[in-house]
Design an enzyme around this catalytic site. Structure first.
Site, PDB file in Angstrom:
ATOM      1  CG  HIS A  58      -8.725   5.464   6.283  1.00  0.00           C
ATOM      2  ND1 HIS A  58      -7.967   4.339   6.486  1.00  0.00           N
ATOM      3  CD2 HIS A  58      -9.941   5.029   5.870  1.00  0.00           C
ATOM      4  CE1 HIS A  58      -8.681   3.259   6.195  1.00  0.00           C
ATOM      5  NE2 HIS A  58      -9.882   3.661   5.817  1.00  0.00           N
ATOM      6  NE  ARG A  86      -8.505  -0.065   2.957  1.00  0.00           N
ATOM      7  CZ  ARG A  86      -8.398  -0.234   4.275  1.00  0.00           C
ATOM      8  NH1 ARG A  86      -7.553   0.489   4.982  1.00  0.00           N
ATOM      9  NH2 ARG A  86      -9.109  -1.166   4.890  1.00  0.00           N
ATOM     10  N   GLY A  96      -9.005  -7.488   9.030  1.00  0.00           N
ATOM     11  CA  GLY A  96      -7.991  -6.767   9.768  1.00  0.00           C
ATOM     12  C   GLY A  96      -7.699  -7.379  11.113  1.00  0.00           C
ATOM     13  NE  ARG A  97     -11.114  -4.553  14.755  1.00  0.00           N
ATOM     14  CZ  ARG A  97     -12.321  -4.678  15.323  1.00  0.00           C
ATOM     15  NH1 ARG A  97     -12.423  -4.780  16.640  1.00  0.00           N
ATOM     16  NH2 ARG A  97     -13.414  -4.703  14.586  1.00  0.00           N
ATOM     17  CG  HIS A 138      -3.869   4.802   2.304  1.00  0.00           C
ATOM     18  ND1 HIS A 138      -5.206   5.097   2.438  1.00  0.00           N
ATOM     19  CD2 HIS A 138      -3.437   4.494   3.568  1.00  0.00           C
ATOM     20  CE1 HIS A 138      -5.566   4.984   3.706  1.00  0.00           C
ATOM     21  NE2 HIS A 138      -4.506   4.608   4.405  1.00  0.00           N
ATOM     22  CD  GLN A 187      -2.748   1.357   2.390  1.00  0.00           C
ATOM     23  OE1 GLN A 187      -2.228   1.777   3.415  1.00  0.00           O
ATOM     24  NE2 GLN A 187      -4.022   1.028   2.317  1.00  0.00           N
ATOM     25  CE1 TYR A 217      -3.149   9.161   7.753  1.00  0.00           C
ATOM     26  CE2 TYR A 217      -4.487   7.359   6.913  1.00  0.00           C
ATOM     27  CZ  TYR A 217      -3.802   7.965   7.948  1.00  0.00           C
ATOM     28  OH  TYR A 217      -3.773   7.385   9.184  1.00  0.00           O
TER      29      TYR A 217
END
Length: 375
Positions: A182, A232, A342-343, A179, A112, A184
């Site tokens: 979010h 993304r 993810g988690r 990316h 990424q 950025y």
């Protein structure tokens, strides 16, 4: 009709084990490892522990690994010396070893590529003398704490992304993910809240996509035609969870269409809870709308396999194992093509192996302590 645990397990194995082709890349199943920043790369160099971390998950059945965010070769791209970089001889040599190990384990992998924009605070490493850059100098919270980017700045960042993508193909990666989510840098251009520019890179939704679309086009030009380019994006920002790029499907289509035309092969639609509908009048989530509007392949993400979203993890809270039935319903309906985890994968490197073998009863709840180690 009541679905038994055995039936759910068998269905998960069947639906998620199907191969999928992304441009010229065939991925062995529908499970993606979501990008998660880990900060275990001193000097921006991924070492043996990072290699083992990714290879372990590939060996356990993850079809496609999207690495943690890696800084492109622009001095203002990042804010930590422990986040990996995707430029520099030593850094790229480390990443080449990671890609090789993942391939040997039977997986596929894309880096990424990341520029954090105004999220970076003045004086932060790895280049403390570099200014913080953004489209209009605004942070997501509306404060002015960065330098608005000039045309030369824009060209430099576009070139940095393109070079990183070319390097990714050269050292053996299977594609790249840009990316754009979010809050950025790319997202700061996409979102009206941080993009107040009056030139060709600001204004209506289509104009606000120009920077990201030029990055996609520049990447596409530097890599092989069959090299997958993922993008993304999200509605939410890390400092504004209720922010929205688009209030309607029509607005979303205006944003996604130029990106698709520029060369995006796969969209990665980031949400905090994949099961929530995105717009009124439809059960489609953000990934579902993305596929409907663009016709491109799409990855969905957001608390897969758990019963609570990731924000609680940063507050030290865990999460219990959640049902996959809703996810499987959506995949059977072709709402989206792949699912990023993810988690649950952070907690359990064997998550994919268990799901693909129908061993749902062996899945582990998430413990926030998993954030502190690279296991």
């Amino acid at each position: 009709m009541t679905v038994t645990a055995t039936e759910s397990a068998s269905r998960a194995a069947r639906i998620l084990s199907r191969p999928v082709t992304l441009n010229g890349l065939t991925v062995p199943n529908r499970i993606v490892m979501a990008p998660m920043t880990r900060m275990f790369s001193p000097g921006g160099v991924p070492g043996e522990d990072v290699l083992s971390y990714y290879a372990r998950r590939a060996a356990a059945g993850v079809g496609l690994i999207v690495t943690e965010g890696t800084y492109v070769g622009h001095d203002s791209a990042g804010g930590s010396s422990r986040v990996p970089r995707f430029h520099g001889e030593e850094q790229l040599a480390g990443w080449a070893k990671v890609a090789e190990a993942v391939h040997q384990a039977g997986g596929t992998i894309v880096p990424q590529l990341w520029h954090i924009g105004t999220v970076r605070k003045q004086g932060q490493n790895p280049y403390p003398d570099a200014p913080s850059h953004g489209p209009s100098g605004l942070r997501v919270d509306g404060t002015e704490d960065a330098t608005p980017m000039t045309g030369a700045d824009i060209d430099a960042v576009i070139g940095a992304f393109a070079q990183a993508a070319a390097d990714a193909e050269r050292i053996g990666f299977d594609g790249v993910e840009l990316h754009g989510a979010h809050g950025y840098l790319l997202d700061q251009f996409l979102w009206a809240g941080t993009n107040r520019r009056t030139d060709a890179y600001g204004g209506d939704p289509v104009a606000r996509t120009r920077f990201a679309a030029e990055i996609v086009a520049a990447v596409r030009e530097r890599v092989s035609p069959d090299f997958p380019v993922l993008f993304r994006y999200s509605q939410w920002k890390q400092e504004a969870y209720d922010a929205r790029l688009a209030e309607t499907p029509e607005e979303l289509e205006a944003i996604l269409t130029p990106l698709a035309a520029a060369g995006v092969d796969v969209f990665h639609a980031s949400t905090r809870r994949y099961w929530l509908p995105e717009f009124e009048g439809s059960d489609l989530n953000l990934a579902g709308w993305t596929k409907k509007l663009t016709g491109k392949q799409v990855v969905s993400v957001g608390s897969v396999g758990l019963d609570g979203d990731f924000i609680k993890a940063f507050q030290g809270e865990g999460a219990a194992v959640g049902s996959l039935d809703n996810l499987l319903d959506r995949m059977e309906n072709d709402e989206f093509d792949m699912v990023a985890v993810g988690r649950a994968l952070l907690q359990d490197p064997e998550w994919a192996a268990k799901v693909l073998a129908g061993r749902l009863d062996e899945l582990k709840p998430y413990d926030a302590a998993a954030l502190k180690t690279l296991s």
